[in-house]
Write an enzyme that holds these catalytic residues in place. Structure first.
Site, short mmCIF file in Angstrom:
data_model
loop_
_atom_site.label_atom_id
_atom_site.label_comp_id
_atom_site.label_asym_id
_atom_site.label_seq_id
_atom_site.Cartn_x
_atom_site.Cartn_y
_atom_site.Cartn_z
N TYR A 119 0.84 -1.19 0.00
CA TYR A 119 0.00 0.00 0.00
C TYR A 119 0.88 1.25 0.00
O TYR A 119 0.58 2.23 -0.68
CB TYR A 119 -0.92 0.01 1.23
CG TYR A 119 -1.94 -1.10 1.19
CD1 TYR A 119 -3.11 -0.97 0.46
CD2 TYR A 119 -1.72 -2.29 1.89
CE1 TYR A 119 -4.04 -2.00 0.41
CE2 TYR A 119 -2.66 -3.32 1.86
CZ TYR A 119 -3.81 -3.17 1.12
OH TYR A 119 -4.71 -4.19 1.08
N ASN A 142 -12.70 -0.78 -4.43
CA ASN A 142 -12.65 -1.09 -5.86
C ASN A 142 -13.89 -1.91 -6.23
O ASN A 142 -14.07 -3.01 -5.73
CB ASN A 142 -11.38 -1.87 -6.16
CG ASN A 142 -11.35 -2.42 -7.57
OD1 ASN A 142 -12.02 -1.93 -8.47
ND2 ASN A 142 -10.54 -3.45 -7.77
N CYS A 150 -6.95 -5.15 -7.48
CA CYS A 150 -6.70 -4.72 -6.10
C CYS A 150 -6.09 -5.85 -5.26
O CYS A 150 -5.45 -5.59 -4.25
CB CYS A 150 -7.99 -4.21 -5.47
SG CYS A 150 -9.36 -5.36 -5.48
N HIS A 151 -6.24 -7.09 -5.71
CA HIS A 151 -5.68 -8.23 -4.97
C HIS A 151 -4.16 -8.24 -5.00
O HIS A 151 -3.54 -8.93 -4.20
CB HIS A 151 -6.23 -9.56 -5.53
CG HIS A 151 -5.93 -9.80 -6.96
ND1 HIS A 151 -6.69 -9.25 -7.99
CD2 HIS A 151 -4.95 -10.52 -7.55
CE1 HIS A 151 -6.19 -9.64 -9.15
NE2 HIS A 151 -5.13 -10.41 -8.91
N GLU A 177 -1.76 -16.38 -10.28
CA GLU A 177 -0.93 -15.52 -11.11
C GLU A 177 0.56 -15.79 -10.94
O GLU A 177 1.39 -15.18 -11.62
CB GLU A 177 -1.22 -14.04 -10.79
CG GLU A 177 -2.62 -13.61 -11.17
CD GLU A 177 -2.87 -12.13 -10.90
OE1 GLU A 177 -1.94 -11.41 -10.46
OE2 GLU A 177 -3.99 -11.70 -11.17
#
Length: 182
Positions: A119, A142, A150-151, A177
Protein backbone atom coordinates in the site's frame (compact mmCIF):
# COMPACT_ATOMS: atom_id res chain seq x y z
CA UNK A 1 -18.56 7.56 -18.32
CA UNK A 2 -17.38 4.53 -20.23
CA UNK A 3 -13.63 4.09 -20.18
CA UNK A 4 -11.44 1.61 -21.98
CA UNK A 5 -8.35 0.32 -20.18
CA UNK A 6 -6.12 3.04 -21.61
CA UNK A 7 -8.66 5.77 -20.94
CA UNK A 8 -9.12 4.67 -17.32
CA UNK A 9 -5.35 4.71 -16.91
CA UNK A 10 -5.37 8.35 -18.03
CA UNK A 11 -8.40 9.33 -15.92
CA UNK A 12 -7.64 11.35 -12.84
CA UNK A 13 -10.99 13.04 -12.36
CA UNK A 14 -14.03 11.49 -10.74
CA UNK A 15 -16.76 9.92 -12.77
CA UNK A 16 -19.41 12.44 -13.75
CA UNK A 17 -22.78 10.82 -14.45
CA UNK A 18 -23.59 10.85 -18.13
CA UNK A 19 -26.59 9.58 -20.07
CA UNK A 20 -24.89 6.18 -20.30
CA UNK A 21 -24.00 6.09 -16.62
CA UNK A 22 -27.60 6.56 -15.56
CA UNK A 23 -29.09 3.97 -17.93
CA UNK A 24 -30.77 0.94 -16.41
CA UNK A 25 -28.35 -1.44 -14.75
CA UNK A 26 -27.97 -4.85 -16.34
CA UNK A 27 -26.41 -7.79 -14.53
CA UNK A 28 -25.59 -11.45 -14.68
CA UNK A 29 -23.89 -14.05 -12.54
CA UNK A 30 -21.03 -16.11 -13.95
CA UNK A 31 -19.35 -19.18 -12.48
CA UNK A 32 -15.64 -19.19 -11.70
CA UNK A 33 -13.13 -21.42 -9.89
CA UNK A 34 -13.44 -19.15 -6.85
CA UNK A 35 -17.23 -19.00 -6.76
CA UNK A 36 -19.94 -17.09 -8.50
CA UNK A 37 -19.15 -13.64 -9.85
CA UNK A 38 -21.73 -10.86 -10.01
CA UNK A 39 -21.17 -8.61 -13.02
CA UNK A 40 -23.18 -5.45 -13.52
CA UNK A 41 -23.01 -2.39 -15.67
CA UNK A 42 -24.83 0.10 -17.82
CA UNK A 43 -25.05 -2.14 -20.88
CA UNK A 44 -21.95 -0.54 -22.39
CA UNK A 45 -19.32 -0.92 -19.69
CA UNK A 46 -18.57 -3.01 -16.62
CA UNK A 47 -19.30 -1.10 -13.41
CA UNK A 48 -19.05 -3.91 -10.89
CA UNK A 49 -17.53 -7.36 -10.51
CA UNK A 50 -18.00 -8.95 -7.09
CA UNK A 51 -17.08 -12.38 -5.78
CA UNK A 52 -19.84 -14.22 -3.92
CA UNK A 53 -17.57 -14.15 -0.87
CA UNK A 54 -17.35 -10.34 -0.86
CA UNK A 55 -18.05 -8.59 2.42
CA UNK A 56 -20.62 -6.51 0.60
CA UNK A 57 -22.50 -8.16 -2.27
CA UNK A 58 -24.49 -5.41 -4.01
CA UNK A 59 -28.20 -5.92 -3.65
CA UNK A 60 -30.14 -6.31 -6.87
CA UNK A 61 -32.35 -3.27 -7.26
CA UNK A 62 -35.89 -3.38 -8.68
CA UNK A 63 -34.80 -1.58 -11.86
CA UNK A 64 -31.91 -4.00 -12.56
CA UNK A 65 -32.41 -6.25 -15.56
CA UNK A 66 -30.84 -9.67 -16.14
CA UNK A 67 -28.94 -9.71 -19.43
CA UNK A 68 -25.84 -11.77 -20.16
CA UNK A 69 -25.26 -10.31 -23.64
CA UNK A 70 -23.42 -7.13 -22.54
CA UNK A 71 -21.01 -9.29 -20.52
CA UNK A 72 -19.99 -11.81 -23.19
CA UNK A 73 -16.53 -10.26 -23.60
CA UNK A 74 -16.01 -9.92 -19.84
CA UNK A 75 -17.04 -13.52 -19.19
CA UNK A 76 -14.86 -14.79 -22.05
CA UNK A 77 -11.85 -12.82 -20.76
CA UNK A 78 -12.45 -14.04 -17.21
CA UNK A 79 -12.51 -17.64 -18.48
CA UNK A 80 -9.22 -16.98 -20.30
CA UNK A 81 -7.76 -15.50 -17.12
CA UNK A 82 -8.81 -18.49 -15.03
CA UNK A 83 -7.46 -20.83 -17.76
CA UNK A 84 -4.11 -18.96 -17.61
CA UNK A 85 -4.47 -17.70 -21.18
CA UNK A 86 -4.93 -14.01 -20.28
CA UNK A 87 -2.89 -11.69 -18.07
CA UNK A 88 -4.38 -8.31 -19.07
CA UNK A 89 -8.05 -7.44 -19.50
CA UNK A 90 -9.29 -5.28 -22.34
CA UNK A 91 -12.82 -4.24 -21.43
CA UNK A 92 -14.81 -1.01 -21.28
CA UNK A 93 -14.90 -0.06 -17.60
CA UNK A 94 -16.97 2.53 -15.77
CA UNK A 95 -16.19 2.30 -12.05
CA UNK A 96 -17.97 4.96 -10.02
CA UNK A 97 -15.94 6.63 -7.30
CA UNK A 98 -14.34 9.80 -6.00
CA UNK A 99 -11.48 11.44 -7.88
CA UNK A 100 -8.99 9.93 -5.40
CA UNK A 101 -10.50 6.45 -5.74
CA UNK A 102 -10.30 6.81 -9.53
CA UNK A 103 -6.59 7.66 -9.25
CA UNK A 104 -5.95 4.61 -7.05
CA UNK A 105 -7.91 2.27 -9.33
CA UNK A 106 -6.07 3.65 -12.35
CA UNK A 107 -2.74 3.00 -10.63
CA UNK A 108 -3.79 -0.59 -9.87
CA UNK A 109 -3.92 -1.24 -13.61
CA UNK A 110 -0.16 -0.59 -13.74
CA UNK A 111 0.63 -3.52 -11.43
CA UNK A 112 1.63 -6.36 -13.75
CA UNK A 113 0.14 -9.85 -13.57
CA UNK A 114 2.03 -11.92 -11.01
CA UNK A 115 3.49 -8.92 -9.18
CA UNK A 116 2.55 -7.52 -5.78
CA UNK A 117 3.26 -4.14 -4.25
CA UNK A 118 2.58 -2.65 -0.82
CA UNK A 119 0.00 0.00 0.00
CA UNK A 120 2.91 2.34 0.79
CA UNK A 121 4.50 1.73 -2.60
CA UNK A 122 1.17 2.42 -4.29
CA UNK A 123 0.85 5.66 -2.31
CA UNK A 124 4.37 6.63 -3.39
CA UNK A 125 3.48 5.94 -7.03
CA UNK A 126 0.55 8.30 -6.58
CA UNK A 127 2.88 11.01 -5.28
CA UNK A 128 2.07 10.88 -1.56
CA UNK A 129 4.06 8.29 0.41
CA UNK A 130 2.13 9.15 3.58
CA UNK A 131 -1.25 8.26 2.04
CA UNK A 132 -0.98 4.48 2.42
CA UNK A 133 -4.03 4.31 4.69
CA UNK A 134 -6.16 6.35 2.24
CA UNK A 135 -4.85 4.19 -0.59
CA UNK A 136 -5.88 1.09 1.35
CA UNK A 137 -9.39 2.44 1.85
CA UNK A 138 -9.74 3.31 -1.84
CA UNK A 139 -8.31 -0.07 -2.82
CA UNK A 140 -10.91 -1.75 -0.61
CA UNK A 141 -13.70 0.10 -2.40
CA UNK A 142 -12.65 -1.09 -5.86
CA UNK A 143 -15.94 -2.14 -7.48
CA UNK A 144 -14.38 -4.20 -10.27
CA UNK A 145 -12.44 -7.04 -8.65
CA UNK A 146 -9.92 -9.11 -10.60
CA UNK A 147 -10.09 -6.85 -13.69
CA UNK A 148 -8.85 -3.86 -11.66
CA UNK A 149 -6.33 -5.94 -9.68
CA UNK A 150 -6.70 -4.72 -6.10
CA UNK A 151 -5.68 -8.23 -4.97
CA UNK A 152 -2.09 -7.43 -5.99
CA UNK A 153 -1.65 -4.96 -3.12
CA UNK A 154 -0.27 -6.47 0.10
CA UNK A 155 1.07 -5.30 3.44
CA UNK A 156 4.53 -3.73 3.75
CA UNK A 157 5.77 -6.86 5.54
CA UNK A 158 4.60 -9.10 2.69
CA UNK A 159 1.51 -10.32 4.53
CA UNK A 160 -1.82 -10.58 2.80
CA UNK A 161 -4.06 -7.91 4.22
CA UNK A 162 -7.60 -6.85 3.51
CA UNK A 163 -9.60 -8.15 0.59
CA UNK A 164 -13.34 -7.73 0.25
CA UNK A 165 -13.60 -11.18 -1.33
CA UNK A 166 -11.77 -12.80 1.58
CA UNK A 167 -8.08 -13.45 2.18
CA UNK A 168 -8.43 -17.03 0.92
CA UNK A 169 -9.63 -15.69 -2.47
CA UNK A 170 -6.84 -13.11 -2.51
CA UNK A 171 -4.29 -15.83 -1.86
CA UNK A 172 -5.88 -18.01 -4.55
CA UNK A 173 -5.70 -15.19 -7.12
CA UNK A 174 -2.07 -14.40 -6.30
CA UNK A 175 -1.05 -18.06 -6.46
CA UNK A 176 -2.98 -18.40 -9.72
CA UNK A 177 -0.93 -15.52 -11.11
CA UNK A 178 2.30 -16.99 -9.78
CA UNK A 179 2.87 -14.18 -7.30
CA UNK A 180 3.12 -16.58 -4.34
CA UNK A 181 5.18 -19.75 -4.12
CA UNK A 182 3.04 -22.85 -4.20
Amino acid sequence: MTLGRGELKRAVAGVVPTARAIEATVYCIAPSPIGELLLFGNGHALQGLYLESHDVWPQKQPDWRWDEAPFKAAIAQLHEYFDRRRTVFDLPLAPVGTPFQQRVWTALLDIPHGVTISYGELATRLGDPKASRAVGLANGRNPISIVIPCHRVIGANGNLTGYGGGLDRKEWLLRHEGALLL
